[in-house]
Design a protein around this motif. Sequence first.
Motif, PDB file in Angstrom:
ATOM      1  N   GLU A 149      58.524  34.162  77.383  1.00 59.82           N
ATOM      2  CA  GLU A 149      57.307  34.971  77.506  1.00 59.82           C
ATOM      3  C   GLU A 149      57.459  36.304  76.786  1.00 59.82           C
ATOM      4  N   GLU A 150      58.635  36.902  76.940  1.00 63.58           N
ATOM      5  CA  GLU A 150      58.896  38.174  76.268  1.00 63.58           C
ATOM      6  C   GLU A 150      58.895  37.987  74.749  1.00 63.58           C
ATOM      7  N   ALA A 151      59.498  36.892  74.313  1.00 61.74           N
ATOM      8  CA  ALA A 151      59.565  36.596  72.877  1.00 61.74           C
ATOM      9  C   ALA A 151      58.165  36.356  72.312  1.00 61.74           C
ATOM     10  N   LYS A 152      57.360  35.611  73.068  1.00 56.98           N
ATOM     11  CA  LYS A 152      56.000  35.314  72.603  1.00 56.98           C
ATOM     12  C   LYS A 152      55.177  36.586  72.483  1.00 56.98           C
ATOM     13  N   GLY A 153      55.355  37.496  73.428  1.00 54.92           N
ATOM     14  CA  GLY A 153      54.622  38.756  73.389  1.00 54.92           C
ATOM     15  C   GLY A 153      55.033  39.605  72.198  1.00 54.92           C
ATOM     16  N   LYS A 154      56.310  39.663  71.915  1.00 55.92           N
ATOM     17  CA  LYS A 154      56.800  40.454  70.786  1.00 55.92           C
ATOM     18  C   LYS A 154      56.446  39.803  69.451  1.00 55.92           C
ATOM     19  N   ALA A 155      56.335  38.475  69.446  1.00 51.98           N
ATOM     20  CA  ALA A 155      55.981  37.769  68.211  1.00 51.98           C
ATOM     21  C   ALA A 155      54.624  38.229  67.696  1.00 51.98           C
ATOM     22  N   ASP A 156      53.716  38.539  68.619  1.00 51.45           N
ATOM     23  CA  ASP A 156      52.371  38.977  68.234  1.00 51.45           C
ATOM     24  C   ASP A 156      52.377  40.325  67.514  1.00 51.45           C
ATOM     25  N   THR A 157      53.462  41.081  67.667  1.00 47.19           N
ATOM     26  CA  THR A 157      53.522  42.411  67.054  1.00 47.19           C
ATOM     27  C   THR A 157      54.260  42.411  65.711  1.00 47.19           C
ATOM     28  N   LEU A 158      54.786  41.265  65.315  1.00 42.29           N
ATOM     29  CA  LEU A 158      55.543  41.197  64.058  1.00 42.29           C
ATOM     30  C   LEU A 158      54.639  41.451  62.868  1.00 42.29           C
ATOM     31  N   LYS A 159      55.191  42.075  61.855  1.00 45.29           N
ATOM     32  CA  LYS A 159      54.408  42.560  60.716  1.00 45.29           C
ATOM     33  C   LYS A 159      53.787  41.444  59.890  1.00 45.29           C
ATOM     34  N   LYS A 160      54.508  40.353  59.693  1.00 43.71           N
ATOM     35  CA  LYS A 160      54.036  39.285  58.799  1.00 43.71           C
ATOM     36  C   LYS A 160      53.633  38.046  59.616  1.00 43.71           C
ATOM     37  N   ASP A 161      52.560  37.405  59.182  1.00 43.55           N
ATOM     38  CA  ASP A 161      52.047  36.240  59.899  1.00 43.55           C
ATOM     39  C   ASP A 161      53.066  35.103  59.941  1.00 43.55           C
ATOM     40  N   TRP A 162      53.811  34.909  58.837  1.00 42.83           N
ATOM     41  CA  TRP A 162      54.773  33.810  58.819  1.00 42.83           C
ATOM     42  C   TRP A 162      55.874  34.022  59.862  1.00 42.83           C
ATOM     43  N   MET A 163      56.202  35.271  60.129  1.00 38.58           N
ATOM     44  CA  MET A 163      57.213  35.557  61.150  1.00 38.58           C
ATOM     45  C   MET A 163      56.709  35.146  62.528  1.00 38.58           C
ATOM     46  N   ASN A 164      55.482  35.527  62.828  1.00 39.29           N
ATOM     47  CA  ASN A 164      54.868  35.173  64.117  1.00 39.29           C
ATOM     48  C   ASN A 164      54.821  33.662  64.281  1.00 39.29           C
ATOM     49  N   GLU A 165      54.346  32.958  63.260  1.00 44.96           N
ATOM     50  CA  GLU A 165      54.202  31.506  63.343  1.00 44.96           C
ATOM     51  C   GLU A 165      55.557  30.797  63.432  1.00 44.96           C
ATOM     52  N   SER A 166      56.543  31.290  62.708  1.00 49.51           N
ATOM     53  CA  SER A 166      57.859  30.638  62.763  1.00 49.51           C
ATOM     54  C   SER A 166      58.525  30.859  64.114  1.00 49.51           C
ATOM     55  N   ILE A 167      58.293  32.025  64.712  1.00 44.24           N
ATOM     56  CA  ILE A 167      58.817  32.280  66.059  1.00 44.24           C
ATOM     57  C   ILE A 167      58.180  31.314  67.054  1.00 44.24           C
ATOM     58  N   LEU A 168      56.886  31.112  66.926  1.00 41.51           N
ATOM     59  CA  LEU A 168      56.196  30.166  67.812  1.00 41.51           C
ATOM     60  C   LEU A 168      56.689  28.741  67.557  1.00 41.51           C
TER      61      LEU A 168
END
Length: 204
Positions: A149-168
């Motif tokens: 849950e913490e990781a998912k929340g922080k993923a939304d704040t990442l600068k680049k979209d590919w970073m967010n999507e790869s984390i998910l």
Amino acid sequence: MISKTQYFIIFSFAIIFGITGGLFDLPFGVVVTGIAAAVIFISIIPYVYFLYYATNTSKIEQFLSVRKRQPILGFYWALGQGKPDLVEDQLEKVLRKYKSPSHQALFILAEASRRGNVRSVSSHLHQVKQTHIREYYEVQVLLEERRFEEAKGKADTLKKDWMNESILGRLYSLSGDAEASRNHYIRASQCCKGVQRYLLEGMY
């Protein structure tokens, strides 16, 4: 490494520029400088294109494979192949050539990320100067600690979209949802170009 096509273009340009210089009585220094600048420009075009702008991952892989003796390109090629021994060998070559701690940290973390164990090399995180890259790997550590849950929340704040999507993609992989994971990795690869797309396509 310069291809035959590049050699042809450079040779043709040198002849044309040389003839033009003769016709307009340009100083010899200007002609030589112009030819040298053209050689450098033509030589780096493929590197810039395939590293940052290409979308055809088969051609990106071919570009890297032909130049895999160059440590960094060989490292990226090895990551895409997904063979741990090959990656480790290429990483050693990179670390032998590039001694800067901040540069080494990027490659060490990239290799650990591919293994899904950034936590094992988290001591290198503070050496990463680029904030958005450091935060990306910090979120990966959270995933490895099962703090989803913490990781998912922080993923939304990442600068680049590919970073967010790869984390998910990684999150759903760890959660056992293979289809959702693949979909996010696909979206991640569609958000970027060049070598980053090549590496992300290898995740699904």
